[in-house]
Design a protein around this motif. Structure first.
Motif, PDB file in Angstrom:
ATOM      1  N   SER A  17       0.885  -1.113  -0.011  1.00 21.37           N
ATOM      2  CA  SER A  17       0.031  -0.061   0.147  1.00 21.37           C
ATOM      3  C   SER A  17       0.813   1.431   0.113  1.00 21.37           C
ATOM      4  N   ILE A  18       2.077   1.285   0.449  1.00 22.37           N
ATOM      5  CA  ILE A  18       2.843   2.559   0.599  1.00 22.37           C
ATOM      6  C   ILE A  18       3.076   3.007  -0.688  1.00 22.37           C
ATOM      7  N   LEU A  62       0.326   4.628  -2.317  1.00 21.03           N
ATOM      8  CA  LEU A  62      -0.269   6.120  -1.940  1.00 21.03           C
ATOM      9  C   LEU A  62       0.725   7.149  -2.010  1.00 21.03           C
ATOM     10  N   VAL A  77      -0.611   6.051   6.345  1.00 21.29           N
ATOM     11  CA  VAL A  77       0.428   5.374   5.804  1.00 21.29           C
ATOM     12  C   VAL A  77       1.839   5.290   6.416  1.00 21.29           C
ATOM     13  N   GLY A 121      -4.603   1.595  -2.868  1.00 18.77           N
ATOM     14  CA  GLY A 121      -3.858   1.717  -1.683  1.00 18.77           C
ATOM     15  C   GLY A 121      -4.586   2.064  -0.467  1.00 18.77           C
ATOM     16  N   ASN A 122      -5.662   2.720  -0.601  1.00 19.31           N
ATOM     17  CA  ASN A 122      -6.602   3.251   0.618  1.00 19.31           C
ATOM     18  C   ASN A 122      -7.246   1.992   0.855  1.00 19.31           C
ATOM     19  N   ILE A 178      -5.082  -0.107   3.026  1.00 24.34           N
ATOM     20  CA  ILE A 178      -5.087   0.399   4.626  1.00 24.34           C
ATOM     21  C   ILE A 178      -6.162  -0.020   5.184  1.00 24.34           C
ATOM     22  N   TYR A 193       3.942  12.836   3.715  1.00 23.98           N
ATOM     23  CA  TYR A 193       3.929  11.294   3.564  1.00 23.98           C
ATOM     24  C   TYR A 193       5.319  10.956   3.697  1.00 23.98           C
TER      25      TYR A 193
END
Length: 390
Positions: free
Chosen positions: A75-76, A79, A140, A282-283, A286, A376
């Motif tokens: 996911s990192i 995002l 994140v 990505g969201n 998360i 981020y």
């Protein structure tokens, strides 16, 4: 281990429950105002906690380990594909100054709150590092630093609940401040403008090729990040504080993943911008994480611990706001710029741009997004440093 309706080896059933809870939480947040205030993260977390406390889901399973090992690292980069440093610095210079001042306030708040509450909350040094990353970056960074500091999952759950209640209080304060006579009198202001029209977004349907590119690039970044971090952790000694701190930074796969994605987005912005679906996927990943961290949650412990954690988080955001507003006063920036910069620190790019749109501060929509994205990038670094220093 108490007996549960679903045992730890029933992989598909566990995945099914986790994804159903995730889907329900996201749908509720999308449809109802009360759910938006509570957030999909807390709804998902509490949903999983209820299922485990009712002994439906097991407290431990390889499924949960796989989510921490594979889903979260993926996911990192997803995002961070919009984290083009050139664009951030070019379009958000003034807001970036205030953002940096606010980030310093977050760090000071973490240190001050730690000094006040260190004897009352377990593992507060690690929590301080995690929340520093979160209140400079976003969710994140919260996820990555929870892994870096290897925090007990129940404490992560309690911190998530406290954080979300704190965020609700924080946003109420931010919306109220422009209406208070003191702030109207003593700060510069943006010229009044009409509320921004909602931007029309052309969302072309995702294709298998889009998803293939998204997962291929993200997986490659994670693979390189893990390999590089393992190499640095093996070759850098931990003989003293400085070398140990360098080892913590360069041996941290999440920091390497963050850096690699940032460099890719800066060097090849058009390529990264063409990767469709990154933010949505990505969201979503998360959101699964927040459900999983609710699994080991002991509800009595959360009720006991969350109020103190709420106080800890509130001290941090108060210091952030104080630094942001004082910085705006010193450098003759507007109150509105200070509010959006603080929002970008604490809430991230989405809430910063949403507040700018809702208040009619059209010129601050872009800067709110870009400085939030910058958060981020630096959140993991600063959170790791603060946690280690404490």
């Amino acid at each position: 281990m108490p007996t549960t309706l679903i045992n730890s080896e029933q992989t598909w059933l566990i995945w099914g429950f986790l994804l159903i809870v995730t889907a329900v939480a996201l749908k509720l947040e999308q449809r109802y105002n009360w759910a938006q205030k509570l957030s999909a993260a807390v709804i998902g977390l509490l949903g999983a906690a209820i299922l485990t406390n009712l002994r439906i889901l097991p407290l431990e399973s390889p499924v949960y380990d796989n989510i921490w090992t594979y889903v979260i690292p993926l996911s990192i980069p997803m995002l961070l594909f919009q984290s083009n440093l050139r664009r951030i610095f070019r379009e958000s210079g003034r807001s970036l100054i205030l953002f940096g001042i606010g980030a310093l306030g977050t760090i000071v708040g973490a240190v001050a709150a730690h000094a006040l509450l260190a004897g009352l909350i377990p593992n507060l040094r690690e929590i301080a590092g995690m929340m520093t990353g979160s209140y400079i970056g976003g969710g994140v960074n919260f996820v990555a630093l929870a892994q870096v500091f290897k925090l007990d999952k129940t404490l992560v759950s309690a911190t998530t609940v406290a954080d979300n209640f704190n965020m609700a209080l924080y946003f109420i304060i931010l919306v109220t401040i422009p209406r208070l006579g003191f702030f109207q009198k003593h700060f510069h202001h943006l010229p009044p403008v009409e509320t921004a029209k909602k931007a029309e977004k052309a969302h072309a349907g995702l294709t298998p090729v889009d998803l293939a590119y998204l997962f291929a690039v993200s997986t490659a970044i994670v693979a390189v990040g893990n390999s590089a971090a393992a190499y640095f952790a093996a070759v850098i000694p931990a003989d003293n504080f400085c070398s140990n701190l360098v080892r913590q930074l360069l041996g941290n796969s999440y920091l390497i993943i963050t850096t690699a994605t940032m460099l890719l987005a800066t060097a090849f912005p058009r390529f990264c911008e063409r990767i469709k679906g990154a933010d949505a996927v990505g969201n979503f990943l998360i959101s699964i994480f927040f459900v999983v961290i609710g699994v080991p949650a002991s509800l009595p412990l959360i009720v006991k611990t969350a109020p103190l954690l709420l106080l800890f988080c509130f001290i941090m955001v108060c210091c952030n706001m104080l630094f942001s507003f004082v910085g705006a006063k010193i450098f003759h920036f507007s109150l509105e710029e200070a509010i959006i910069a603080s929002n970008a620190n604490i809430g991230g790019p989405a809430t910063a741009s949403a507040m700018a749109i809702s208040q009619g501060w059209n010129s601050l929509i872009g800067p709110g997004i870009f400085v939030g994205l910058f958060g981020y990038i630096i959140g993991n670094y600063l959170g790791t440093i603060v946690g280690n220093l404490l």
